[in-house]
Motif scaffolding. Structure first.
Motif, short mmCIF file in Angstrom:
data_model
loop_
_atom_site.label_atom_id
_atom_site.label_comp_id
_atom_site.label_asym_id
_atom_site.label_seq_id
_atom_site.Cartn_x
_atom_site.Cartn_y
_atom_site.Cartn_z
N ASN A 294 0.86 -1.05 -0.18
CA ASN A 294 0.02 0.06 0.03
C ASN A 294 0.79 1.20 -0.01
N LYS A 295 0.30 2.12 -0.66
CA LYS A 295 0.91 3.38 -0.58
C LYS A 295 -0.06 4.64 -1.09
N GLU A 296 -0.07 5.68 -0.22
CA GLU A 296 -0.80 6.66 -0.29
C GLU A 296 -0.98 7.39 -1.63
N TYR A 297 0.17 7.80 -2.13
CA TYR A 297 0.42 8.21 -3.40
C TYR A 297 1.71 7.86 -4.01
N ASP A 298 1.70 7.78 -5.47
CA ASP A 298 2.90 7.67 -6.16
C ASP A 298 2.96 8.50 -7.18
N VAL A 299 3.93 9.58 -7.05
CA VAL A 299 4.29 10.62 -7.88
C VAL A 299 4.32 10.15 -9.43
N LYS A 300 5.08 8.90 -9.57
CA LYS A 300 4.99 8.67 -11.11
C LYS A 300 3.80 7.97 -11.56
#
Length: 267
Positions: A184-190
């Motif tokens: 899980n990750k809140e947000y990925d810039v890529k």
């Protein structure tokens, strides 16, 4: 926050706001900090953020450097509220972004704080006077947590536990073999997306950004109904610093008397 910058600054610029300066771990890291505060007192600064960063728009005009009707006229702003002894913050080696006990005032000596008290008005003063050491006051209106806003009930489970649990369940046959276990990750810039949550998806999507702002306002109002849901953002109208202005004579016209101007010259 209520602010009133010094007459000394107004007399030179005819603007409410000074320039934004960066503070890191309690110290001002913009090279001209000392020059600004020496010339005008501890003035509050602002900076308009480009919409290429994110499309969070104000409800009212926040920017003068735009054409009427453009989204840029409601661009996001950040502000710089000068604290005490801005010349002395924590060195890089002592900054711990994961700690909740870091003392950014560790190296701020009483002498430094006396000579550079910052712009927060002394206790007992409810409204800023525009004196060099009294350019803003604030009222603690409460806070909302990002976990509550995003809808993450247990961040440790979201970030650390969920993937391991999924992998173990898959290994013992509690989940189908085709199950894809993901970190899980809140947000990925890529990817401009999150994993396990879609709250932050689309940072350049105006409708999604507006929806997030409205959710934040609604959550604040639910927690603190005694406060207004929204306050109008004052426009950031700083223009520029002029060539050689930090060597100009300070114009004290209309300014309240302050002993600080004498002590700033000592040493």
């Amino acid at each position: 926050v209520t602010m009133k910058n010094t007459w000394e600054f107004w007399n030179a610029h005819k603007r409410q706001f000074s320039a934004f300066v960066a503070y890191d771990a309690g110290g001002c890291t913009t090279p001209v900090c000392k020059d600004i505060y020496h010339q005008y007192g501890f003035v509050v600064g602002c900076q308009v953020q480009p919409l290429s960063v994110a499309m969070y728009l104000g409800r009212h005009q926040t920017n003068w450097q735009c054409r009427a009707g453009e989204d840029a006229c409601r661009a996001p702003i950040w502000y710089a509220l000068p604290g005490p002894c801005p010349a002395k913050g924590l060195p890089n080696g002592e900054i711990d972004p994961d700690s909740t006990t870091v003392d950014v005032n560790k190296y701020k000596t009483p002498e430094c704080t006396k000579r550079m008290p910052g712009g927060l008005c002394p206790k007992g003063i409810d409204k800023p006077t525009g004196a060099p050491d009294c350019t803003y006051t604030y009222e603690d209106a409460g806070e909302i947590l990002l976990d509550d806003l995003v809808g993450i009930d247990d961040y440790n489970d979201f970030w650390n536990v969920s993937y391991t649990r999924c992998a173990k369940q898959k290994a013992v046959g509690e989940l189908p073999e085709e199950t894809e276990c993901r970190h899980n990750k809140e947000y990925d810039v890529k990817t401009d997306k999150g994993t396990g949550t879609d709250f932050w998806n689309g940072k350049l999507d105006k409708e999604k950004c507006t929806e997030r702002l409205e959710k934040a306002r609604k959550l604040f109002k639910e927690k603190f109904p005694e406060f207004p849901e929204h306050l109008e953002e004052p426009p950031c109208e700083f223009d520029m610093y002029y060539d050689g202005e930090f060597k100009w004579n300070v114009n004290h016209s209309h300014a309240p008397h302050s002993e600080w101007w004498a002590q700033r010259m000592e040493g």
